[in-house]
Design an enzyme around this catalytic site. Structure first.
Site, PDB file in Angstrom:
ATOM      1  CB  CYS A 109      -0.963  -0.102   1.261  1.00 62.85           C
ATOM      2  SG  CYS A 109      -2.127   1.479   1.245  1.00 62.85           S
ATOM      3  CG  HIS A 136      -5.394  -2.197  -1.396  1.00 67.93           C
ATOM      4  ND1 HIS A 136      -4.643  -2.855  -0.822  1.00 67.93           N
ATOM      5  CD2 HIS A 136      -5.290  -0.871  -1.612  1.00 67.93           C
ATOM      6  CE1 HIS A 136      -3.721  -2.085  -0.389  1.00 67.93           C
ATOM      7  NE2 HIS A 136      -4.244  -0.917  -0.585  1.00 67.93           N
ATOM      8  CD  GLU A 137      -6.507   1.621  -4.268  1.00 69.84           C
ATOM      9  OE1 GLU A 137      -6.612   2.501  -3.617  1.00 69.84           O
ATOM     10  OE2 GLU A 137      -5.326   1.193  -4.431  1.00 69.84           O
ATOM     11  CG  HIS A 168      -7.232   3.023   0.626  1.00 73.81           C
ATOM     12  ND1 HIS A 168      -6.598   3.216   1.917  1.00 73.81           N
ATOM     13  CD2 HIS A 168      -6.436   2.128  -0.073  1.00 73.81           C
ATOM     14  CE1 HIS A 168      -5.407   3.004   1.628  1.00 73.81           C
ATOM     15  NE2 HIS A 168      -5.183   2.139   0.679  1.00 73.81           N
TER      16      HIS A 168
END
Length: 220
Positions: free
Chosen positions: A132, A174-175, A178
């Site tokens: 990351c 993953h994004e 966030h």
């Protein structure tokens, strides 16, 4: 692994831009040429630990400029994806330039994404290395499903459906994490999280130096 990628018909290996195949595409996305580098936030900063605000205004110069800046910042940091809160902007938006397991490149942005994952009975979890840009220098194995669909909007408010497999599916997950205030560290055991933070402490200055060198080469 090769058996998993066998196909009964040839794979269309064209670059996918906003989910659609294109016949040609430059090495550097056009957004990179227009953007400016922004500082990447680091785990521990408050903006990374709370859900981002929904985007409500589309087609604005400010939104286009943010996307351009995010693409350049991602490129300078050698990333495959970057969320808006990673450049200290509280909006539900991420950009990506990421290959899947067939080597097909996927490039684009998506706003206010909602993620569809396979049902628990049909999903396949894969433990694979994940890093990351906001945890500089660290990397750990994280379980993710090998398929994901992100549904959202583009910068003009048009609907988008982005399908990902393999590494690109990991990127979409993953994004999106966030944008809901989570990093991959939240998916680790306490021991692995401690290990990742140790890696970051040891390597972060070297990572920052490499980013500065790459930015300087681009005249930033």
């Amino acid at each position: 692994m090769s058996a998993r990628h066998e196909r009964s018909r040839p794979v269309d290996r064209r670059v996918r831009v906003q989910g659609r195949p294109v016949d040609s595409y430059p090495v550097l996305p056009p957004e990179v040429e227009r953007g400016s580098v922004r500082r990447v936030t680091v785990v521990g900063e408050e903006i990374l630990s709370r859900p981002c605000q929904e985007v409500t205004e589309f087609g604005t110069p400010e939104l286009s400029s943010l996307i351009d800046d995010m693409f350049l910042t991602m490129h300078v940091a050698d990333g495959a994806g970057l969320a808006a809160n990673q450049v200290d902007v509280d909006l539900r938006l991420f950009v990506y330039d990421c290959p899947d397991d067939d080597g097909i490149r996927h490039v684009g942005h998506i706003i206010n994404p909602v993620l569809d994952l396979p049902d628990p009975g049909g999903r396949r979890l894969v433990d694979d290395f994940e890093g990351c840009l906001s945890v500089p220098g660290a990397g750990m194995a994280v379980p993710r499903t090998d398929r994901a669909i992100a549904r959202g909007l583009d910068k003009d408010g048009n609907p988008l459906v982005i399908e990902g497999t393999g590494y690109f599916a990991r990127c979409l997950q993953h994004e999106t994490d966030h944008l809901f205030g989570h990093t991959y560290l939240d998916r680790l055991s306490k021991r692995d999280r401690k290990d990742a933070l140790r890696q970051m402490a040891e390597r972060r200055e070297g990572v920052f130096a490499q980013r500065a060198i790459k930015a300087a080469r681009l005249g930033q």
